[in-house]
Design a protein around this motif. Structure first.
Motif, PDB file in Angstrom:
ATOM      1  N   LYS A  25       1.249  -1.155  -0.159  1.00 17.73           N
ATOM      2  CA  LYS A  25      -0.131  -0.098  -0.140  1.00 17.73           C
ATOM      3  C   LYS A  25       1.190   1.100  -0.027  1.00 17.73           C
ATOM      4  O   LYS A  25       0.592   1.817  -0.585  1.00 17.73           O
ATOM      5  N   ALA A  26       1.895   1.365   0.378  1.00 15.05           N
ATOM      6  CA  ALA A  26       2.824   2.652   1.255  1.00 15.05           C
ATOM      7  C   ALA A  26       3.390   2.805  -1.073  1.00 15.05           C
ATOM      8  O   ALA A  26       3.416   4.180  -0.983  1.00 15.05           O
ATOM      9  N   TRP A  27       3.904   1.958  -0.735  1.00 13.78           N
ATOM     10  CA  TRP A  27       4.447   2.527  -2.456  1.00 13.78           C
ATOM     11  C   TRP A  27       3.569   2.462  -3.293  1.00 13.78           C
ATOM     12  O   TRP A  27       3.772   3.411  -4.088  1.00 13.78           O
ATOM     13  N   ILE A  28       2.413   2.033  -3.346  1.00 12.74           N
ATOM     14  CA  ILE A  28       1.153   2.152  -4.127  1.00 12.74           C
ATOM     15  C   ILE A  28       1.159   4.054  -3.868  1.00 12.74           C
ATOM     16  O   ILE A  28       0.824   4.811  -5.485  1.00 12.74           O
ATOM     17  N   TYR A  29       1.108   3.921  -2.495  1.00 15.36           N
ATOM     18  CA  TYR A  29       0.026   5.569  -2.668  1.00 15.36           C
ATOM     19  C   TYR A  29       1.571   6.468  -2.671  1.00 15.36           C
ATOM     20  O   TYR A  29       1.396   7.856  -3.559  1.00 15.36           O
ATOM     21  N   ARG A  30       2.846   5.916  -2.726  1.00 12.03           N
ATOM     22  CA  ARG A  30       4.291   6.706  -2.911  1.00 12.03           C
ATOM     23  C   ARG A  30       4.121   6.912  -4.709  1.00 12.03           C
ATOM     24  O   ARG A  30       4.331   8.500  -4.946  1.00 12.03           O
ATOM     25  N   LEU A  31       3.987   5.934  -5.398  1.00  8.69           N
ATOM     26  CA  LEU A  31       3.938   5.800  -6.628  1.00  8.69           C
ATOM     27  C   LEU A  31       2.966   7.058  -7.591  1.00  8.69           C
ATOM     28  O   LEU A  31       2.959   7.979  -7.722  1.00  8.69           O
ATOM     29  N   ILE A  32       1.329   6.802  -6.614  1.00  7.15           N
ATOM     30  CA  ILE A  32       0.030   7.487  -7.127  1.00  7.15           C
ATOM     31  C   ILE A  32       1.107   9.211  -6.695  1.00  7.15           C
ATOM     32  O   ILE A  32       0.612   9.985  -7.730  1.00  7.15           O
ATOM     33  N   SER A  33       1.318   9.689  -5.594  1.00  6.50           N
ATOM     34  CA  SER A  33       2.254  11.035  -5.062  1.00  6.50           C
ATOM     35  C   SER A  33       3.052  12.012  -6.134  1.00  6.50           C
ATOM     36  O   SER A  33       3.390  12.837  -6.231  1.00  6.50           O
ATOM     37  N   GLU A  34       4.059  10.723  -6.997  1.00  7.47           N
ATOM     38  CA  GLU A  34       4.448  10.903  -7.936  1.00  7.47           C
ATOM     39  C   GLU A  34       4.494  11.476  -8.814  1.00  7.47           C
ATOM     40  O   GLU A  34       5.158  10.707 -10.588  1.00  7.47           O
ATOM     41  N   LYS A  39      -4.320   7.299 -10.676  1.00  9.58           N
ATOM     42  CA  LYS A  39      -4.833   7.526  -9.186  1.00  9.58           C
ATOM     43  C   LYS A  39      -6.297   6.991  -8.642  1.00  9.58           C
ATOM     44  O   LYS A  39      -6.719   6.976 -10.171  1.00  9.58           O
ATOM     45  N   PRO A  40      -6.509   6.951  -7.768  1.00 13.45           N
ATOM     46  CA  PRO A  40      -8.125   6.571  -7.174  1.00 13.45           C
ATOM     47  C   PRO A  40      -9.117   6.961  -7.512  1.00 13.45           C
ATOM     48  O   PRO A  40      -8.901   8.642  -7.854  1.00 13.45           O
ATOM     49  N   ILE A  41      -9.970   7.150  -7.910  1.00 16.54           N
ATOM     50  CA  ILE A  41     -10.807   7.662  -8.169  1.00 16.54           C
ATOM     51  C   ILE A  41     -11.823   7.586  -6.144  1.00 16.54           C
ATOM     52  O   ILE A  41     -12.360   6.880  -5.826  1.00 16.54           O
ATOM     53  N   LYS A  42     -12.657   8.898  -6.036  1.00 15.98           N
ATOM     54  CA  LYS A  42     -13.366   8.728  -4.493  1.00 15.98           C
ATOM     55  C   LYS A  42     -14.623   7.925  -4.903  1.00 15.98           C
ATOM     56  O   LYS A  42     -15.530   8.774  -6.631  1.00 15.98           O
TER      57      LYS A  42
END
Length: 70
Positions: A25-34, A39-42
């Motif tokens: 999870k942490a790596w996925i969100y790091r890649l998203i931030s970069e 990006k996910p949808i809400k």
């Protein structure tokens, strides 16, 4: 004979994304931030999902880039 093609957009939740990519999870969100992962949808105040075809395309591109870099 008539062939019917259905184009359905499937939303997948984080556990399936983790399974498909092999990442945590942490790596996925790091890649998203970069801006290196879709990006996910809400979906609601505390829920998000990813568009499956975008994740699948990202996986395909990652494989292609890995193969051509060698």
């Amino acid at each position: 004979m008539t062939t019917v093609t259905t184009n359905t957009t499937r939303l997948i939740r984080l556990p399936e994304v983790l399974h498909k990519t092999g990442y945590k999870k942490a790596w996925i969100y790091r890649l998203i931030s970069e801006n290196r992962f879709p990006k996910p949808i809400k979906l609601g105040s505390r829920a998000v999902a990813f568009i499956e075809i975008e994740v699948d395309e990202w996986i395909s591109n990652t494989i292609s880039n890995s193969r051509t870099a060698s």
